[in-house]
Design a protein around this motif. Structure first.
Motif, short mmCIF file in Angstrom:
data_model
loop_
_atom_site.label_atom_id
_atom_site.label_comp_id
_atom_site.label_asym_id
_atom_site.label_seq_id
_atom_site.Cartn_x
_atom_site.Cartn_y
_atom_site.Cartn_z
N ASP A 63 -55.84 -93.04 67.42
CA ASP A 63 -55.87 -92.58 68.90
C ASP A 63 -55.43 -93.62 69.94
OD1 ASP A 63 -56.75 -90.26 67.65
OD2 ASP A 63 -58.88 -90.65 67.76
N ARG A 64 -55.25 -94.67 69.54
CA ARG A 64 -54.82 -95.82 70.44
C ARG A 64 -56.06 -96.10 71.41
NH1 ARG A 64 -48.35 -94.90 71.66
NH2 ARG A 64 -47.61 -95.10 69.50
N ARG A 65 -57.25 -96.01 70.94
CA ARG A 65 -58.40 -96.19 71.80
C ARG A 65 -58.65 -97.72 71.75
NH1 ARG A 65 -63.13 -92.98 69.74
NH2 ARG A 65 -64.03 -93.65 71.48
N ARG A 66 -59.10 -97.97 73.01
CA ARG A 66 -59.67 -99.42 73.04
C ARG A 66 -61.24 -99.55 72.27
NH1 ARG A 66 -59.92 -100.96 79.51
NH2 ARG A 66 -57.77 -100.73 79.74
N PRO A 67 -61.22 -100.73 71.46
CA PRO A 67 -62.56 -101.02 70.64
C PRO A 67 -63.70 -100.86 71.80
CG PRO A 67 -61.36 -102.82 70.79
CD PRO A 67 -60.55 -101.79 71.68
N LEU A 68 -64.82 -101.67 71.11
CA LEU A 68 -66.14 -101.67 72.12
C LEU A 68 -65.82 -102.33 73.45
CD1 LEU A 68 -68.23 -102.91 69.22
CD2 LEU A 68 -68.17 -100.59 70.11
N SER A 69 -66.65 -101.87 74.37
CA SER A 69 -66.51 -102.70 75.62
C SER A 69 -66.78 -103.95 75.56
CB SER A 69 -67.56 -101.81 76.71
OG SER A 69 -68.65 -101.79 76.07
N ARG A 70 -66.77 -104.61 76.77
CA ARG A 70 -67.11 -106.30 76.42
C ARG A 70 -68.70 -106.32 76.50
NH1 ARG A 70 -65.30 -109.62 81.46
NH2 ARG A 70 -63.45 -108.75 80.70
N THR A 71 -69.48 -105.47 76.97
CA THR A 71 -71.11 -105.67 76.93
C THR A 71 -71.48 -105.03 75.45
OG1 THR A 71 -71.14 -105.08 79.09
CG2 THR A 71 -73.00 -104.74 77.58
N ALA A 72 -70.91 -104.16 74.96
CA ALA A 72 -71.05 -103.88 73.53
C ALA A 72 -70.63 -104.86 72.46
CB ALA A 72 -70.32 -102.31 73.20
N ALA A 73 -69.52 -105.22 72.95
CA ALA A 73 -68.95 -106.13 72.02
C ALA A 73 -69.82 -107.42 71.81
CB ALA A 73 -67.48 -106.56 72.20
N VAL A 74 -70.25 -108.03 72.93
CA VAL A 74 -71.19 -109.07 72.88
C VAL A 74 -72.47 -108.79 72.27
CG1 VAL A 74 -72.49 -110.56 74.50
CG2 VAL A 74 -70.04 -110.26 75.07
N VAL A 75 -73.20 -107.66 72.75
CA VAL A 75 -74.41 -107.37 72.11
C VAL A 75 -74.44 -107.25 70.57
CG1 VAL A 75 -76.16 -105.73 72.07
CG2 VAL A 75 -75.14 -106.53 74.32
N LEU A 76 -73.32 -106.36 70.03
CA LEU A 76 -73.24 -106.12 68.48
C LEU A 76 -72.90 -107.33 67.84
CD1 LEU A 76 -72.20 -102.50 68.71
CD2 LEU A 76 -74.36 -103.39 68.01
N GLY A 77 -71.80 -108.24 68.52
CA GLY A 77 -71.15 -109.26 67.75
C GLY A 77 -72.18 -110.52 67.96
N LEU A 78 -73.06 -110.51 68.56
CA LEU A 78 -73.86 -111.86 68.91
C LEU A 78 -74.39 -112.59 67.27
CD1 LEU A 78 -75.00 -113.81 70.72
CD2 LEU A 78 -76.98 -112.39 71.15
N PRO A 79 -74.89 -111.37 66.36
CA PRO A 79 -75.33 -111.95 65.24
C PRO A 79 -74.26 -112.68 64.43
CG PRO A 79 -75.98 -109.64 65.51
CD PRO A 79 -75.21 -110.07 66.46
N VAL A 80 -72.98 -112.47 64.52
CA VAL A 80 -71.96 -113.08 64.01
C VAL A 80 -72.09 -114.74 64.00
CG1 VAL A 80 -69.47 -113.32 63.44
CG2 VAL A 80 -70.59 -111.06 64.12
N LEU A 81 -72.41 -115.21 65.18
CA LEU A 81 -72.63 -116.63 65.35
C LEU A 81 -73.50 -117.23 64.64
CD1 LEU A 81 -72.25 -119.09 67.29
CD2 LEU A 81 -73.85 -118.49 68.68
N GLY A 82 -74.62 -116.77 64.42
CA GLY A 82 -75.63 -117.47 63.59
C GLY A 82 -75.22 -117.16 61.95
N LEU A 83 -74.62 -115.90 61.60
CA LEU A 83 -74.23 -115.75 60.25
C LEU A 83 -73.08 -116.67 59.72
CD1 LEU A 83 -74.44 -111.88 60.43
CD2 LEU A 83 -75.70 -113.32 59.10
N ALA A 84 -72.27 -116.92 60.78
CA ALA A 84 -71.23 -117.89 60.35
C ALA A 84 -71.68 -119.48 60.04
CB ALA A 84 -70.13 -117.82 61.49
N VAL A 85 -72.56 -119.76 60.71
CA VAL A 85 -73.26 -121.05 60.71
C VAL A 85 -74.01 -121.12 59.17
CG1 VAL A 85 -74.80 -122.84 61.52
CG2 VAL A 85 -73.27 -121.65 62.95
N ALA A 86 -74.87 -119.94 59.00
CA ALA A 86 -75.84 -119.81 57.87
C ALA A 86 -74.87 -119.82 56.52
CB ALA A 86 -76.60 -118.81 58.13
N ALA A 87 -73.74 -119.17 56.64
CA ALA A 87 -72.66 -118.94 55.48
C ALA A 87 -72.07 -120.33 54.98
CB ALA A 87 -71.65 -118.04 55.71
N VAL A 88 -71.74 -121.16 56.18
CA VAL A 88 -71.29 -122.48 55.80
C VAL A 88 -72.32 -123.40 54.92
CG1 VAL A 88 -70.35 -124.69 56.82
CG2 VAL A 88 -69.70 -122.45 57.85
N GLY A 89 -73.49 -123.25 55.42
CA GLY A 89 -74.62 -123.90 54.64
C GLY A 89 -75.10 -123.18 53.33
N ALA A 90 -74.49 -122.21 53.17
CA ALA A 90 -75.14 -121.63 51.75
C ALA A 90 -74.82 -122.42 50.53
CB ALA A 90 -74.27 -120.31 51.57
#
Length: 440
Positions: A63-90
């Motif tokens: 449909d050539r739609r834009r993905p999440l809005s900036r606010t939605a991307a920040v709110v839903l994507g915020l957990p990725v930061l901690g997960l990336a750091v914890a994955a390195v330390g696994a």
């Protein structure tokens, strides 16, 4: 009959189906029974949730739609930061990939897909009703288990209602039924036709019985807190009226019919005896909480790594911790399950992901709660009453955040947690897209 007649399921008719049905399919699959003595492998609902994410991506590209809005991307994507750091330390790449995939599924990918596939309030109601239907089914199976003595073992008797989830996931049915109660209460407090509200209220009252027979103290507490919050958000007058009806139903069920009176009273009483005379399950839980806190103190910023709690548990737990929990009944044989998590989501994240991970995850959840309540307040000012969709979405989020104090992710019902966060995000963030489309 013309030879050029279109087949019943033409491409055009399939495209006209609401996209939310893909999410409904995930909920419906949780009605399937698990194989006896299933060790907790992937459930079909998990596989379909991955297909839902893929389907959502295909729709965006087509449909050539834009993905999440900036606010939605920040709110839903915020957990990725901690997960990336914890994955390195696994401890190992396998643990990192397994843990990262599970967290991304539950807190990022599936919620984002729900935000994009749920179009309007009718879709929210359809998804909420599917969760109520699942709860009714699982609750009916649980009540049958209690009545016939074919449930999971509890104090030497096979009476614990676990639905189709089996004794290895004793919290599965309690979670599903609790979320069904929350959805039913939200629908009953809305401004839909009277017959719809009465049906929802009846389902909520009926689900109290299997919820009681689950003997899950954490689910009881989370459901009571959430329903009280929903009633207050709907208005004080309605809260008093519905509260009186719930108390009357509880008196009839427990007092009049004597539904599990002795054991239920003992279970309820044990909630206030966690310090004076705790049972072994409470002792184990407090011991694992202390172990999780010890892991965090050892590595306060990054934690011990994803899937690291079992490996570090024994070096931080006291001798009060038992060797495992015993499960039996409900079609499965006796098994002793190791204690592999602290049964507290906040402490699990703190132990494995440290402060970085906890602030990222909890920050995302808090943002959803604040934005959802703020939007609910604005709609109440405009319409004079909170819509049922708002009460459902906010209620599901409150239930999850309360239950996380007594439980963590794990088991087939976890995919339902992802759907709940998606519904909460859909209400809090609107359509969530960057194309300016507002929620209808």
């Amino acid at each position: 009959m013309s030879g050029h007649a279109l087949p019943l399921w033409s491409t055009g008719s399939v495209r006209r189906l609401p996209p939310v049905l893909a999410v409904v399919a995930v909920v419906a699959l949780l009605a399937l029974p698990l194989a006896p003595d299933d060790g907790g492998g992937a459930h079909p609902a998990d596989a379909v949730s991955a297909l839902v994410v893929l389907y959502c991506v295909v729709r965006l590209v087509r449909d050539r739609r834009r993905p999440l809005s900036r606010t939605a991307a920040v709110v839903l994507g915020l957990p990725v930061l901690g997960l990336a750091v914890a994955a390195v330390g696994a401890a190992s790449p396998g643990a990192a990939l397994t843990g990262l995939g599970r967290y991304l599924q539950v807190f990022v990918l599936v919620p984002a897909a729900v935000v994009l596939l749920v179009r309007d309030e009718d879709d929210v109601r359809l998804l909420a009703r599917s969760m109520v239907a699942l709860a009714v089914w699982q609750g009916a199976v649980g009540v049958h288990q209690y009545v016939t003595g074919t449930g999971a073992s509890y104090q030497g008797e096979r009476i614990r209602a676990v639905g189709t989830f089996g004794p290895q996931d004793v919290m599965g049915m309690a979670t599903v039924v609790s979320l069904g109660v929350v959805c039913a209460v939200g629908l009953a407090l809305g401004r839909t036709p009277v017959r719809h509200r009465l049906l929802a209220a009846g389902c909520a009252l009926a689900l109290l019985l299997p919820l009681a027979l689950s003997f899950s103290r954490g689910a009881w507490i989370a459901t009571a807190v959430t329903c009280a919050a929903q009633l207050l958000l709907a208005g004080v007058r309605r809260a008093l009226a519905v509260g009186a009806a719930v108390v009357a139903a509880a008196v009839v069920l427990v007092g009049g019919f004597g539904v599990g009176t002795a054991m239920l009273q003992e279970r309820v009483g044990s909630i206030t005896q966690v310090t004076d005379a705790p049972d072994q399950s409470v002792t184990d839980r407090y011991t694992m909480w202390a172990a999780a806190a010890g892991m965090w103190r050892e590595r306060p910023l990054t934690g011990v790594g994803l899937k690291g709690f079992p490996e570090h548990r024994d070096s931080h737990a006291s001798l009060a911790l038992s060797s495992g929990s015993e499960t039996d009944g409900a079609g499965a044989g006796y098994r002793r399950q190791p204690l592999l998590s602290p049964h507290n989501m906040y402490l699990l994240v703190l132990a494995e992901q440290g402060l970085i991970g906890l602030l990222a995850l909890a920050g995302s959840w808090l943002a959803l709660l604040v934005l959802g309540l703020r939007r609910l307040r604005a709609v109440r000012r405009e319409r004079g009453a909170g819509p049922d969709c708002a009460l459902v979405a906010c209620g599901l989020l409150v239930w999850q955040l309360t239950d996380f104090a007594y439980a963590d992710i794990g088991g087939p019902s976890t995919v339902l947690t992802a759907v709940c966060f998606g519904l909460a995000a859909r209400w809090a963030l609107g359509s969530g897209t960057g194309d300016g489309v507002a929620a209808r």
